[in-house]
Design a protein around this motif. Structure first.
Motif, PDB file in Angstrom:
ATOM      1  N   HIS A 355      -1.073   2.399  -1.234  1.00  0.00           N
ATOM      2  CA  HIS A 355      -0.378   3.246  -2.208  1.00  0.00           C
ATOM      3  C   HIS A 355      -0.351   4.676  -1.688  1.00  0.00           C
ATOM      4  O   HIS A 355      -1.319   5.169  -1.105  1.00  0.00           O
ATOM      5  CB  HIS A 355      -1.094   3.233  -3.567  1.00  0.00           C
ATOM      6  N   ASP A 356       0.783   5.357  -1.888  1.00  0.00           N
ATOM      7  CA  ASP A 356       0.882   6.788  -1.630  1.00  0.00           C
ATOM      8  C   ASP A 356       1.982   7.338  -2.531  1.00  0.00           C
ATOM      9  O   ASP A 356       3.047   6.720  -2.656  1.00  0.00           O
ATOM     10  CB  ASP A 356       1.223   7.075  -0.160  1.00  0.00           C
ATOM     11  N   PRO A 357       1.759   8.492  -3.170  1.00  0.00           N
ATOM     12  CA  PRO A 357       2.756   9.013  -4.107  1.00  0.00           C
ATOM     13  C   PRO A 357       4.023   9.545  -3.455  1.00  0.00           C
ATOM     14  O   PRO A 357       5.038   9.688  -4.132  1.00  0.00           O
ATOM     15  CB  PRO A 357       1.996  10.131  -4.838  1.00  0.00           C
ATOM     16  N   GLU A 358       4.003   9.837  -2.144  1.00  0.00           N
ATOM     17  CA  GLU A 358       5.182  10.421  -1.504  1.00  0.00           C
ATOM     18  C   GLU A 358       5.578   9.773  -0.185  1.00  0.00           C
ATOM     19  O   GLU A 358       6.745   9.819   0.197  1.00  0.00           O
ATOM     20  CB  GLU A 358       4.971  11.923  -1.257  1.00  0.00           C
ATOM     21  N   ALA A 359       4.636   9.191   0.527  1.00  0.00           N
ATOM     22  CA  ALA A 359       4.883   8.783   1.912  1.00  0.00           C
ATOM     23  C   ALA A 359       5.192   7.302   2.083  1.00  0.00           C
ATOM     24  O   ALA A 359       5.228   6.812   3.219  1.00  0.00           O
ATOM     25  CB  ALA A 359       3.674   9.161   2.777  1.00  0.00           C
ATOM     26  N   THR A 360       5.444   6.579   1.015  1.00  0.00           N
ATOM     27  CA  THR A 360       5.606   5.129   1.113  1.00  0.00           C
ATOM     28  C   THR A 360       6.762   4.734   2.036  1.00  0.00           C
ATOM     29  O   THR A 360       6.620   3.855   2.889  1.00  0.00           O
ATOM     30  CB  THR A 360       5.815   4.523  -0.284  1.00  0.00           C
ATOM     31  N   ASP A 361       7.916   5.365   1.887  1.00  0.00           N
ATOM     32  CA  ASP A 361       9.069   4.980   2.702  1.00  0.00           C
ATOM     33  C   ASP A 361       8.809   5.219   4.185  1.00  0.00           C
ATOM     34  O   ASP A 361       9.119   4.360   5.033  1.00  0.00           O
ATOM     35  CB  ASP A 361      10.306   5.758   2.255  1.00  0.00           C
ATOM     36  N   ASN A 362       8.253   6.381   4.525  1.00  0.00           N
ATOM     37  CA  ASN A 362       7.963   6.671   5.931  1.00  0.00           C
ATOM     38  C   ASN A 362       6.900   5.725   6.479  1.00  0.00           C
ATOM     39  O   ASN A 362       6.990   5.261   7.626  1.00  0.00           O
ATOM     40  CB  ASN A 362       7.499   8.114   6.086  1.00  0.00           C
ATOM     41  N   ALA A 363       5.890   5.422   5.660  1.00  0.00           N
ATOM     42  CA  ALA A 363       4.817   4.532   6.108  1.00  0.00           C
ATOM     43  C   ALA A 363       5.349   3.116   6.323  1.00  0.00           C
ATOM     44  O   ALA A 363       4.998   2.449   7.309  1.00  0.00           O
ATOM     45  CB  ALA A 363       3.685   4.523   5.087  1.00  0.00           C
ATOM     46  N   ARG A 364       6.181   2.653   5.416  1.00  0.00           N
ATOM     47  CA  ARG A 364       6.744   1.299   5.545  1.00  0.00           C
ATOM     48  C   ARG A 364       7.600   1.185   6.803  1.00  0.00           C
ATOM     49  O   ARG A 364       7.587   0.153   7.487  1.00  0.00           O
ATOM     50  CB  ARG A 364       7.565   0.952   4.313  1.00  0.00           C
ATOM     51  N   ALA A 365       8.346   2.245   7.124  1.00  0.00           N
ATOM     52  CA  ALA A 365       9.184   2.219   8.316  1.00  0.00           C
ATOM     53  C   ALA A 365       8.351   2.110   9.586  1.00  0.00           C
ATOM     54  O   ALA A 365       8.738   1.425  10.547  1.00  0.00           O
ATOM     55  CB  ALA A 365      10.059   3.472   8.366  1.00  0.00           C
ATOM     56  N   ASP A 366       7.198   2.782   9.611  1.00  0.00           N
ATOM     57  CA  ASP A 366       6.339   2.767  10.803  1.00  0.00           C
ATOM     58  C   ASP A 366       5.400   1.567  10.852  1.00  0.00           C
ATOM     59  O   ASP A 366       5.003   1.128  11.941  1.00  0.00           O
ATOM     60  CB  ASP A 366       5.515   4.059  10.867  1.00  0.00           C
ATOM     61  N   PHE A 367       5.034   1.039   9.680  1.00  0.00           N
ATOM     62  CA  PHE A 367       4.064  -0.064   9.614  1.00  0.00           C
ATOM     63  C   PHE A 367       4.586  -1.165   8.693  1.00  0.00           C
ATOM     64  O   PHE A 367       4.064  -1.388   7.601  1.00  0.00           O
ATOM     65  CB  PHE A 367       2.711   0.443   9.111  1.00  0.00           C
ATOM     66  N   PRO A 368       5.633  -1.883   9.127  1.00  0.00           N
ATOM     67  CA  PRO A 368       6.231  -2.899   8.260  1.00  0.00           C
ATOM     68  C   PRO A 368       5.311  -4.082   7.964  1.00  0.00           C
ATOM     69  O   PRO A 368       5.565  -4.831   7.006  1.00  0.00           O
ATOM     70  CB  PRO A 368       7.468  -3.345   9.055  1.00  0.00           C
ATOM     71  N   GLY A 369       4.252  -4.246   8.735  1.00  0.00           N
ATOM     72  CA  GLY A 369       3.342  -5.360   8.485  1.00  0.00           C
ATOM     73  C   GLY A 369       2.410  -5.147   7.307  1.00  0.00           C
ATOM     74  O   GLY A 369       1.789  -6.110   6.830  1.00  0.00           O
ATOM     75  N   LEU A 370       2.301  -3.916   6.818  1.00  0.00           N
ATOM     76  CA  LEU A 370       1.445  -3.630   5.673  1.00  0.00           C
ATOM     77  C   LEU A 370       2.218  -3.821   4.378  1.00  0.00           C
ATOM     78  O   LEU A 370       3.452  -3.757   4.349  1.00  0.00           O
ATOM     79  CB  LEU A 370       0.926  -2.192   5.755  1.00  0.00           C
ATOM     80  N   GLN A 371       1.502  -4.060   3.302  1.00  0.00           N
ATOM     81  CA  GLN A 371       2.099  -4.152   1.978  1.00  0.00           C
ATOM     82  C   GLN A 371       2.025  -2.775   1.307  1.00  0.00           C
ATOM     83  O   GLN A 371       1.038  -2.059   1.454  1.00  0.00           O
ATOM     84  CB  GLN A 371       1.353  -5.187   1.127  1.00  0.00           C
TER      85      GLN A 371
END
Length: 450
Positions: A355-371
């Protein structure tokens, strides 16, 4: 005054927006046409508190607009700020200067066609000697053009106030005219009492690298002390408070935790070491290699302690991660310690939800294997351990009793030392943190596993 800002990344967009908000007429330039189109509609490509509102206001006022044309930039103004990136090179620790070199090579021919003096002001973080080299390069193509260097000292999450109300302004100049021009640009800050330090080009270049290296040293120092506290049963938070009361040391940045990340501190200390080695002075800054290693070791320590908290193996375990950005107040996930830990644990067999209040989209793009989820309770559902890895203020407001009802085991690692340990423990949680004694044993862990 009429100014251009070349590069609309983090530093460039903040600088352009703030200069326009001060009343200058600013033209922002970027080669990315899609970014320019989005900026022209008032959409910032990253999260920074206050930026979107100011961007829209300055666009509406006419003080700010954007283009992809350097030819237009040369015709528009006589003062050009260069704010392009200087990332770490892929083949070494040195800074990659291709982008600043390209700006000079591409802009200079347009400046040569103009009559009259013009000033190119670098704000990018560069190794010592870069400004002089670029000045020579610029002068050969456009003899009437001059170089200056004006390092930025922005903190992500506070960049707008750091630009509009800076603690100091540093400029490296080679003429009194450049000095006077920069004083005019920053006149509102000077009237407000901001110190203005005018110096030579090498000193101005070195100030930013030296400042970041010193801050990194404080962070890694207190994290090294946290390791000693783990071994000796001492409390690193009390230690930090006690030594921080000494005015010669100071409390800021004596915050133990997961260490630093982002696009500045790690690459800046490495670039400083690389440049020192190039001039035969590697031994003088060799301690910075240790600072870097201590910082990296904090991530291994977090992984080791989390493994201990789930019973010795991540295989089949559910791990909740609170935080993806490298720091609160930002959606920047570059070299994020939180995501590095989450990805490593996932790679060891755990099921990880972030969970992150602002960085979810950027994190998902860099780490697609995480939920990923936008809901804290959902992130923690049936978790065997909760890892607090980015110090967003909202995590300090979580109700531990309510969260205990959704996890499988009420166990939390506060890797940022910002949660109330007593409150969590009184709600039935096993609460662990680096360098802090806890009931039943020390808070450390074997950091040998990466």
């Amino acid at each position: 005054m009429r100014l251009t800002v070349i590069g609309t990344g983090y530093v460039g967009l903040v600088h352009a927006t703030c200069m326009a908000d001060m009343g200058h007429t600013v033209l922002g330039i970027d080669l990315d046409a899609l970014r320019i189109e989005s900026l022209a509609r008032g959409r910032a490509p990253f999260y920074e508190p206050g930026l979107c509102e100011t961007l829209q206001r300055t666009l509406e006022s006419g003080h700010l607009r954007f283009t992809t044309s350097l030819a237009e930039a040369a015709r528009f103004a006589r003062i050009h700020f260069v704010c392009v990136g200087t990332p770490q090179r892929p083949d070494s620790n040195a800074a990659d200067l291709r982008f600043v070199d390209a700006v000079i090579d591409d802009l200079a021919p347009y400046l040569r066609e103009l009559r009259g003096w013009c000033l190119v002001v670098g704000k990018s973080t560069v190794p010592v000697g870069t400004a002089a080299r670029l000045g020579d390069r610029l002068g050969r193509i456009a003899p009437q053009a001059e170089i200056a260097w004006n390092p930025e000292f922005l903190r992500e999450g506070f960049a707008m106030q750091d630009t509009l109300r800076p603690e100091r302004l540093v400029v490296g100049v080679v003429s009194s005219r450049a000095d006077e021009t920069l004083r005019e640009i920053y006149a509102p800050m000077l009237r407000a009492g901001t110190p203005f330090i005018s110096t030579d080009l090498p000193t101005a270049e070195l100030v930013k690298l030296a400042a970041n290296s010193f801050l990194a040293t404080k962070i890694s120092f207190i994290n090294a002390m946290a390791e000693l506290c783990d071994a000796m049963g001492a409390d690193v938070m009390t230690l930090a408070e006690a030594i921080g009361r000494d005015p010669r040391i100071g409390r800021p940045f004596l915050q133990p935790g997961l260490g630093f990340g982002g696009s500045c501190l790690p690459k800046d200390i490495r670039a400083l070491v690389a440049r020192a080695e190039e001039v035969g002075l590697g031994e003088s800054v060799a301690f910075l290699r240790q600072i870097d290693e201590i910082n990296t070791r904090q991530r291994r320590r977090a992984i080791a302690l989390a493994r201990e908290l789930v019973g010795g193996s991540f295989s089949g375990r559910k791990v909740a991660v609170l935080g993806a950005a490298f720091k609160p107040g930002s959606d920047d996930v570059r070299d994020s310690p939180a995501l590095a830990v989450a990805a490593a644990i996932h790679g060891k067999g755990a099921w990880v939800r972030v969970h992150d209040p602002e960085a979810t989209d950027n994190a998902r793009a860099d780490f697609p294997g995480l939920q990923f989820t936008l809901d804290v309770p959902k992130a923690c559902e049936d978790a065997d351990v909760v890892l607090h890895l980015t110090a967003w203020p909202e995590y300090g407001e979580i109700d531990p009793t309510g969260l205990a009802a959704v996890v499988r085991r009420p166990v939390i690692l506060d890797a940022r030392h910002t949660l109330d340990a007593a409150r969590w423990r009184s709600s039935g949680w096993t609460f662990r943190a680096f360098g802090r004694p806890c009931p039943g044993g020390l808070a450390g862990g074997d950091s040998s596993e990466g």
